[in-house]
Design a protein around this motif. Structure first.
Motif, PDB file in Angstrom:
ATOM      1  N   THR A 172       1.045  -5.024 -10.449  1.00  0.00           N
ATOM      2  CA  THR A 172      -0.094  -4.437  -9.716  1.00  0.00           C
ATOM      3  C   THR A 172      -1.257  -4.862  -9.799  1.00  0.00           C
ATOM      4  O   THR A 172      -2.185  -4.446  -9.067  1.00  0.00           O
ATOM      5  CB  THR A 172      -0.161  -2.777 -10.171  1.00  0.00           C
ATOM      6  N   ARG A 173      -1.335  -5.899 -10.696  1.00  0.00           N
ATOM      7  CA  ARG A 173      -3.013  -6.539 -10.797  1.00  0.00           C
ATOM      8  C   ARG A 173      -2.919  -7.231  -9.525  1.00  0.00           C
ATOM      9  O   ARG A 173      -4.378  -7.474  -9.157  1.00  0.00           O
ATOM     10  CB  ARG A 173      -2.993  -7.504 -11.868  1.00  0.00           C
ATOM     11  N   ALA A 174      -2.108  -7.732  -8.838  1.00  0.00           N
ATOM     12  CA  ALA A 174      -2.202  -8.202  -7.727  1.00  0.00           C
ATOM     13  C   ALA A 174      -1.977  -7.420  -6.427  1.00  0.00           C
ATOM     14  O   ALA A 174      -2.104  -7.901  -5.240  1.00  0.00           O
ATOM     15  CB  ALA A 174      -1.186  -9.621  -7.267  1.00  0.00           C
ATOM     16  N   TRP A 175      -1.769  -5.945  -6.528  1.00  0.00           N
ATOM     17  CA  TRP A 175      -1.509  -5.240  -5.523  1.00  0.00           C
ATOM     18  C   TRP A 175      -2.786  -4.708  -4.901  1.00  0.00           C
ATOM     19  O   TRP A 175      -3.277  -3.514  -4.993  1.00  0.00           O
ATOM     20  CB  TRP A 175      -0.703  -4.133  -5.983  1.00  0.00           C
ATOM     21  N   GLY A 176      -3.620  -5.749  -4.181  1.00  0.00           N
ATOM     22  CA  GLY A 176      -4.732  -5.286  -3.610  1.00  0.00           C
ATOM     23  C   GLY A 176      -4.977  -5.945  -2.135  1.00  0.00           C
ATOM     24  O   GLY A 176      -3.979  -6.685  -1.801  1.00  0.00           O
ATOM     25  N   PRO A 177      -6.113  -5.739  -1.361  1.00  0.00           N
ATOM     26  CA  PRO A 177      -6.926  -4.794  -1.934  1.00  0.00           C
ATOM     27  C   PRO A 177      -6.562  -3.536  -1.571  1.00  0.00           C
ATOM     28  O   PRO A 177      -5.514  -3.007  -1.174  1.00  0.00           O
ATOM     29  CB  PRO A 177      -8.126  -5.352  -0.837  1.00  0.00           C
ATOM     30  N   PRO A 178      -7.478  -2.684  -2.251  1.00  0.00           N
ATOM     31  CA  PRO A 178      -8.785  -2.863  -2.854  1.00  0.00           C
ATOM     32  C   PRO A 178      -8.922  -3.349  -4.219  1.00  0.00           C
ATOM     33  O   PRO A 178      -7.770  -3.130  -4.818  1.00  0.00           O
ATOM     34  CB  PRO A 178      -9.672  -1.436  -2.500  1.00  0.00           C
ATOM     35  N   TYR A 179      -9.957  -4.061  -4.382  1.00  0.00           N
ATOM     36  CA  TYR A 179     -10.137  -4.556  -5.993  1.00  0.00           C
ATOM     37  C   TYR A 179     -11.447  -3.845  -6.447  1.00  0.00           C
ATOM     38  O   TYR A 179     -12.071  -3.443  -5.739  1.00  0.00           O
ATOM     39  CB  TYR A 179     -10.040  -6.094  -5.716  1.00  0.00           C
ATOM     40  N   SER A 227     -10.655  -9.637  -9.859  1.00  0.00           N
ATOM     41  CA  SER A 227      -9.322  -9.901  -9.834  1.00  0.00           C
ATOM     42  C   SER A 227      -8.415  -8.493 -10.129  1.00  0.00           C
ATOM     43  O   SER A 227      -7.152  -8.703 -10.100  1.00  0.00           O
ATOM     44  CB  SER A 227      -9.052 -11.136 -11.120  1.00  0.00           C
ATOM     45  N   GLU A 228      -9.230  -7.378 -10.487  1.00  0.00           N
ATOM     46  CA  GLU A 228      -8.266  -6.295 -10.811  1.00  0.00           C
ATOM     47  C   GLU A 228      -8.311  -5.459  -9.601  1.00  0.00           C
ATOM     48  O   GLU A 228      -9.337  -4.943  -9.183  1.00  0.00           O
ATOM     49  CB  GLU A 228      -9.129  -5.759 -11.934  1.00  0.00           C
ATOM     50  N   ALA A 229      -6.935  -5.207  -9.220  1.00  0.00           N
ATOM     51  CA  ALA A 229      -6.735  -4.325  -8.152  1.00  0.00           C
ATOM     52  C   ALA A 229      -6.751  -2.872  -8.665  1.00  0.00           C
ATOM     53  O   ALA A 229      -6.543  -2.423  -9.796  1.00  0.00           O
ATOM     54  CB  ALA A 229      -5.087  -4.515  -7.819  1.00  0.00           C
TER      55      ALA A 229
END
Length: 421
Positions: free
Chosen positions: A59-66, A76-78
Motif C-alpha cells: 500500500t505504500r505505492a497505492w496512490g495517488p494521493p500521497y 513516497s508515502e501513499a
C-alpha cells in the motif's frame, strides 16, 4: 525533601497504556492485518512491522494521493498506507534468505504476538510457521489472516476484499433494487471484509493473550475474510437462516424496518431512521399526517413492512415539499432519528466530530504535519496515545536490530548483504 514527582515543575506522569509491555511482530501487509496491528499499537502494544526491502508494504505505492511535503510536492508515502500503520516501527527484512529467516525467528522469540497474512503454507517453507515458532516460544500467539482460512477446499486461493464481498453475499444485498434504475450488485465503498476481519482478529488476539497470561500457553488463530463476511451479515444472515429465502437488494431502505431509508427533500436528501412505533407516531405528527399512526396498515412496524409499497410513496410526497433542514430540525426536536448525507469534507467539518477529536495531527519525517483519522476508542484510564507516525520503510531497522542483541558488526553484515535495509 519533597518527592520529585510531587514537585510543581515536574511533568505529570502519563498513564500506562492498556497493552503496554505487549510486543507484536507484524508480518502482514495491505489492510486486514495492518488494521488489526494498528489497533493493538494504538492501545499501547509495541508493534514491529516487517517489510520487504526496497518496496515494503504494497500500500505504500497505492496512490495517488500521497502525503505532501512542506513544499506541497508528493512524497513516497501513499495516503492508503498512512491510514493503517501509525504507532508502529518498521524493519525491512528479506525473509527469502536464510539469514532473514533466522532474524525473524530471533525476533519472534521475544514477542507475545505474531500476525501474518501469507498464503497457506508459505511461511512453513521458511521454517516460520506457527508450530516451529511456538516450539521456541511456547507462549506465542500466532494470528493468520487469509481469504479462506487454513482449511477447506478454497484454502489455497488468494483472497481479496472485493471478491469476498461478492462471494460472501454482501453485494447481493447492497445497491439499488433490481427492478429500479441503477439496480444491480454494488460493493461497499470501503474494504469492509478486510476491516471487519482486522477487528475480529484484534478481539481474538486479546482473548488469546488473556488465556496465555492465565496458562502460559500460546495458540494459533485462524481468521478468514470469507468467514468474517458471512458473520457480519448479521440480521440478514439470520433472516435467511430463519426463512430459507435469500434477501435481495433494497437500495437505501431497510429489510426489516419501515420507514428507515433516504427520502428526497426539496433541496437534497434526508435520512429517516424510525426504529419503533412511538417514533413513527411522532414522525407522522411532523408530517401533519397523524392518522397514519392509527391506520392498521401502518400502526406497527410489521404492518409497515408488509405495506411498504403503499406507505413509502405517501411519505416521499410530503418530504418533497420542504427543504431538508426543515425536516432535520423538526425531527431532531421531536427526537425522531434522522440525519443528512455528508461528503467527507462535511463529515470532518461537523462540530460534533471535531468535539470528539476524530482527527489527529502527527509529525512525520517527510511532512511538518500529517493528519490522520483518530482512533474511535475512548478509554478513561488508559487512553490511546499517538506515539509514532506511520514509519518510513526500514526507519527503525538499526534500532530494532540493536534491541534484538546484534552488535554493530552483525548489523553491518546484514546491511551489506541486503538481508536488512
Amino acid at each position: 525533601m519533597p518527592n520529585k514527582s510531587s514537585s510543581p515543575s515536574a511533568a505529570p506522569a502519563l498513564p500506562a497504556m492498556s497493552l503496554a509491555g505487549v510486543r507484536v511482530l507484524d508480518l502482514s501487509r495491505v489492510l486486514a492485518g495492518p488494521w488489526c496491528t494498528q489497533t493493538l499499537a494504538d492501545l499501547g502494544a509495541d508493534v514491529i512491522k516487517v517489510e520487504r526491502p526496497g518496496s515494503g508494504d504494497d500500500t505504500r505505492a497505492w496512490g495517488p494521493p500521497y502525503l505532501k511535503n512542506a513544499e506541497g510536492a508528493d512524497t513516497s508515502e501513499a495516503a492508503y498506507y498512512l491510514g493503517a500503520n501509525r504507532n508502529k516501527r518498521s524493519i525491512a527484512i528479506d525473509i527469502a534468505t536464510p539469514e532473514g529467516q533466522a532474524l525473524i525467528r530471533q525476533l519472534a522469540a521475544g514477542v507475545d504476538v505474531l500476525v501474518e497474512n501469507f498464503k497457506v503454507g508459505d511461511l512453513a517453507r521458511y521454517g516460520l510457521d506457527a508450530q516451529s515458532l511456538q516450539a521456541e516460544n511456547p507462549g506465542l500467539v500466532v494470528c493468520s489472516i487469509t481469504g479462506f482460512g487454513q482449511s477447506g477446499p478454497y484454502q489455497d486461493r488468494a483472497g481479496y476484499d472485493y471478491a469476498i464481498q461478492g462471494m460472501g453475499g454482501l453485494m447481493s444485498v447492497t445497491g439499488e433494487r433490481d427492478d429500479l434504475p441503477g439496480g444491480g450488485p454494488q460493493k461497499v465503498g470501503v474494504a469492509v471484509a478486510d476491516l471487519f476481519t482486522g477487528l475480529y482478529a484484534t478481539v481474538a488476539i486479546l482473548a488469546a493473550l488473556r488465556h496465555r497470561d492465565a496458562t502460559g500457553q500460546g495458540q494459533t488463530i485462524d481468521m478468514a475474510l470469507l468467514d468474517t463476511q458471512l458473520a457480519m451479515l448479521a440480521n440478514l444472515g439470520s433472516n435467511y437462516l430463519c426463512t430459507g429465502k435469500a434477501p435481495g437488494r433494497m437500495g437505501n431502505a431497510h429489510q426489516n424496518i419501515v420507514p428507515y431509508q433516504v427520502f428526497e427533500a426539496a433541496d437534497g436528501h434526508v435520512i429517516v431512521a424510525v426504529g419503533n412505533d412511538n417514533q413513527f407516531a411522532k414522525f407522522c405528527g411532523i408530517l401533519e399526517q397523524p392518522a397514519w399512526a392509527q391506520d392498521p396498515r401502518f400502526a406497527s412496524n410489521a404492518a409497515r413492512v408488509r405495506h411498504r409499497e403503499l406507505l413509502v410513496p405517501l411519505i416521499a410526497a410530503v418530504i418533497k415539499t420542504q427543504p431538508r433542514q426543515h425536516w432535520l430540525s423538526a425531527m431532531e426536536a421531536a427526537k425522531v432519528p434522522c440525519g443528512p448525507i455528508n461528503n467527507l469534507a462535511e463529515a470532518f467539518a461537523d462540530p460534533h466530530v471535531q468535539a470528539r477529536e476524530m482527527t489527529v495531527a502527527m509529525p512525520h519525517p517527510l511532512s511538518e504535519q500529517l493528519r490522520l483519522v483518530a482512533s474511535p476508542i475512548k478509554l478513561s484510564a488508559t487512553p490511546v496515545r499517538y506515539r509514532h507516525a506511520p514509519p518510513l520503510l526500514g526507519q527503525h531497522s538499526h534500532e530494532l536490530l540493536r534491541e534484538a542483541g546484534l552488535d554493530a558488526a552483525q548489523i553491518q553484515a546484514l546491511l551489506a548483504t541486503k538481508v536488512v535495509a
